[in-house]
Design an enzyme around this catalytic site. Structure first.
Site, PDB file in Angstrom:
ATOM      1  N   GLY A  13      56.407  53.630  30.971  1.00 28.75           N
ATOM      2  CA  GLY A  13      55.597  54.740  30.472  1.00 28.75           C
ATOM      3  C   GLY A  13      56.292  55.579  29.405  1.00 28.75           C
ATOM      4  N   ASN A  14      57.620  55.755  29.523  1.00 23.44           N
ATOM      5  CA  ASN A  14      58.287  56.657  28.584  1.00 23.44           C
ATOM      6  C   ASN A  14      58.413  56.074  27.180  1.00 23.44           C
ATOM      7  OD1 ASN A  14      60.370  54.852  29.561  1.00 23.44           O
ATOM      8  ND2 ASN A  14      61.788  56.175  28.464  1.00 23.44           N
ATOM      9  N   LYS A 133      45.879  54.816  44.721  1.00 26.64           N
ATOM     10  CA  LYS A 133      46.446  55.141  43.408  1.00 26.64           C
ATOM     11  C   LYS A 133      45.655  56.283  42.766  1.00 26.64           C
ATOM     12  CE  LYS A 133      48.509  53.866  39.441  1.00 26.64           C
ATOM     13  NZ  LYS A 133      49.925  53.921  39.268  1.00 26.64           N
ATOM     14  N   LYS A 217      51.710  47.606  36.804  1.00 24.13           N
ATOM     15  CA  LYS A 217      52.089  46.870  35.594  1.00 24.13           C
ATOM     16  C   LYS A 217      53.342  46.007  35.788  1.00 24.13           C
ATOM     17  CE  LYS A 217      55.747  49.124  33.232  1.00 24.13           C
ATOM     18  NZ  LYS A 217      56.213  49.966  34.286  1.00 24.13           N
ATOM     19  N   LYS A 279      59.212  47.590  40.698  1.00 21.92           N
ATOM     20  CA  LYS A 279      60.064  46.869  39.751  1.00 21.92           C
ATOM     21  C   LYS A 279      60.959  45.867  40.482  1.00 21.92           C
ATOM     22  CE  LYS A 279      60.297  50.986  36.858  1.00 21.92           C
ATOM     23  NZ  LYS A 279      58.982  50.780  36.242  1.00 21.92           N
TER      24      LYS A 279
HETATM   25  P1  ADP Z   1      58.019  53.404  34.393  1.00 21.43           P
HETATM   26  O1  ADP Z   1      57.057  54.185  33.576  1.00 21.43           O
HETATM   27  O2  ADP Z   1      59.097  52.811  33.563  1.00 21.43           O
HETATM   28  O3  ADP Z   1      57.373  52.439  35.339  1.00 21.43           O
HETATM   29  P2  ADP Z   1      58.726  54.972  36.768  1.00 21.43           P
HETATM   30  O4  ADP Z   1      58.805  56.460  36.734  1.00 21.43           O
HETATM   31  O5  ADP Z   1      57.596  54.333  37.483  1.00 21.43           O
HETATM   32  O6  ADP Z   1      58.811  54.508  35.239  1.00 21.43           O
HETATM   33  O7  ADP Z   1      60.077  54.365  37.375  1.00 21.43           O
HETATM   34  C1  ADP Z   1      61.353  54.761  36.884  1.00 21.43           C
HETATM   35  C2  ADP Z   1      61.931  55.886  37.739  1.00 21.43           C
HETATM   36  O8  ADP Z   1      62.294  55.394  39.026  1.00 21.43           O
HETATM   37  C3  ADP Z   1      63.220  56.480  37.237  1.00 21.43           C
HETATM   38  O9  ADP Z   1      62.999  57.487  36.302  1.00 21.43           O
HETATM   39  C4  ADP Z   1      63.884  57.026  38.508  1.00 21.43           C
HETATM   40  O10 ADP Z   1      63.721  58.413  38.591  1.00 21.43           O
HETATM   41  C5  ADP Z   1      63.086  56.410  39.653  1.00 21.43           C
HETATM   42  N1  ADP Z   1      63.876  55.786  40.727  1.00 21.43           N
HETATM   43  C6  ADP Z   1      63.509  55.824  42.021  1.00 21.43           C
HETATM   44  N2  ADP Z   1      64.368  55.179  42.793  1.00 21.43           N
HETATM   45  C7  ADP Z   1      65.333  54.664  41.971  1.00 21.43           C
HETATM   46  C8  ADP Z   1      66.500  53.873  42.192  1.00 21.43           C
HETATM   47  N3  ADP Z   1      66.833  53.453  43.404  1.00 21.43           N
HETATM   48  N4  ADP Z   1      67.251  53.540  41.108  1.00 21.43           N
HETATM   49  C9  ADP Z   1      66.904  53.940  39.876  1.00 21.43           C
HETATM   50  N5  ADP Z   1      65.794  54.704  39.614  1.00 21.43           N
HETATM   51  C10 ADP Z   1      65.008  55.059  40.644  1.00 21.43           C
HETATM   52 MG    MG Z   2      56.062  52.920  37.006  1.00 25.12          MG
END
Ligand code: ADP
Ligand code: MG
Length: 316
Positions: A13-14, A133, A217, A279
């Site tokens: 998303g970023n 969701k 996604k 992920k």
């Molecule tokens: P994206 O838009 O890339 O899917 P998300 O916000 O869904 O982003 O996922 C990324 C976020 O997951 C990071 O910013 C972090 O704060 C969070 N996060 C949660 N648990 C973990 C972990 N175990 N290791 C790394 N990041 C984590």
């Molecule tokens: Mg995400």
């Protein structure tokens, strides 16, 4: 890394919208332009590429535009799957344009195309019985009740004490319907953007129909990577890898890890369900489906994560 096989890159998303930004077209395009420089580095290094991306904030905004259009001007609102299709269009446009300009500027003769993509889900998926969701704006309890009355298929629930929101199912992606076409295009040297926002969710019993749901996604990116025979799946986000004990004093980054080790940490509940967990699940599934390498890394580290050792690299 085997450079013969394509790399699937999932943009988080970023890469589209940063925290605190309002979401103007110009802001989003500028973010995309920055992201596509890193993607172009990988293309310049000789990799063939398929790109996918999220659409959470964007599809939320599109739904609001439709609702407002209906209220203010009597223009009928479209169903959520059609809103998803709209976001694939404009996000694909931004990436296609920015990346093509970047490649042209580097004299790399590769054409970038966007493929409208549908993702098959099962009509029997238990997610349809339990929408989890949240999408779109926050409402008061009264507004939510009113909307539910005029839209009998909508389901509303309280979102973490912040207000009432429409909840939609998030079913498992089973198949990317355009996978063969995408594989052919990538094989012919095109840089392909597809399966945006997890793909437009459809079910099939004889004929194919769009359904109101939002597919994760990261899980859809895994399906795409497996179905086009990718050598690696690269999930890009705003952290530089997967951490154990994330957010605590004891946090520690996993650099090189194995399928078994990562699965063990997943089962112990190390990863938050709305963010890192999908992920990690996608990364593990790709290995299960015969992929060589899954990578979870930050956008800035893309080239070094694929060609070197940055990020979290997961292999058999
Ligand atoms: P994206 O838009 O890339 O899917 P998300 O916000 O869904 O982003 O996922 C990324 C976020 O997951 C990071 O910013 C972090 O704060 C969070 N996060 C949660 N648990 C973990 C972990 N175990 N290791 C790394 N990041 C984590
Ligand atoms: Mg995400």
């Amino acid at each position: 890394m085997n450079r013969e096989k394509p790399v699937v890159i999932a943009l988080g998303g970023n890469a589209l919208l940063q925290r605190g930004q309002r979401g103007t077209f110009e802001e989003q395009y500028e973010n995309v332009r920055r992201a596509t420089k890193r993607v172009a580095d990988l293309i310049e290094a000789g990799y063939s590429i398929a790109i996918t991306h999220g659409n959470g904030p964007q599809v939320g905004a599109t739904i609001i535009r439709h609702d407002a259009g209906a209220r203010l001007a009597g223009i009928p609102a479209f169903p959520m799957h059609a809103c998803g299709a709209e976001t694939q269009g404009f996000i694909g446009y931004m990436i296609q344009q920015a990346l093509q300009n970047e490649l042209n500027g580097r004299n790399l003769r590769r054409e970038v195309v966007t493929v409208l993509t549908r993702t098959l889900v099962s009509a029997e998926d238990p997610a349809f019985k339990k929408p989890t969701k949240p999408v779109g704006p926050f409402y008061t309890r009264e507004q939510a009740a009113e909307l539910a009355k005029s839209n009998p298929t909508f389901f509303f629930s309280e979102d973490a004490g912040r207000g009432w929101r429409r909840m939609v199912p998030s079913p498992e992606p089973k198949k990317i319907l355009e996978a063969d076409a995408i594989r052919s295009l990538v094989g012919a040297g095109y840089v392909v953007i597809s399966a945006g926002g997890g793909g437009i969710p459809v079910t099939s019993d004889g004929s194919i129909v769009g359904v109101d749901a939002v597919i994760d996604k990261d899980l859809a990116a895994e399906r795409l990577a497996a179905l086009i025979g990718a050598g690696s799946l690269v999930i890009l986000t705003d952290v530089d890898g997967v951490y154990l004990n994330y957010g605590t004093e004891k946090q520690r980054k996993l650099a090189q890890t194995s399928y078994g080790e990562l699965k063990h940490h997943l089962e112990l509940g190390q990863f938050s369900s709305g963010s890192m967990e999908p992920k990690v699940k996608a990364a593990l599934r790709f290995i299960d489906d015969g992929g060589e390498l899954s990578i979870i890394a930050s956008l800035e580290d893309l080239l070094e994560a694929v060609a070197g050792n940055k990020g979290t690299r997961i292999s058999r």
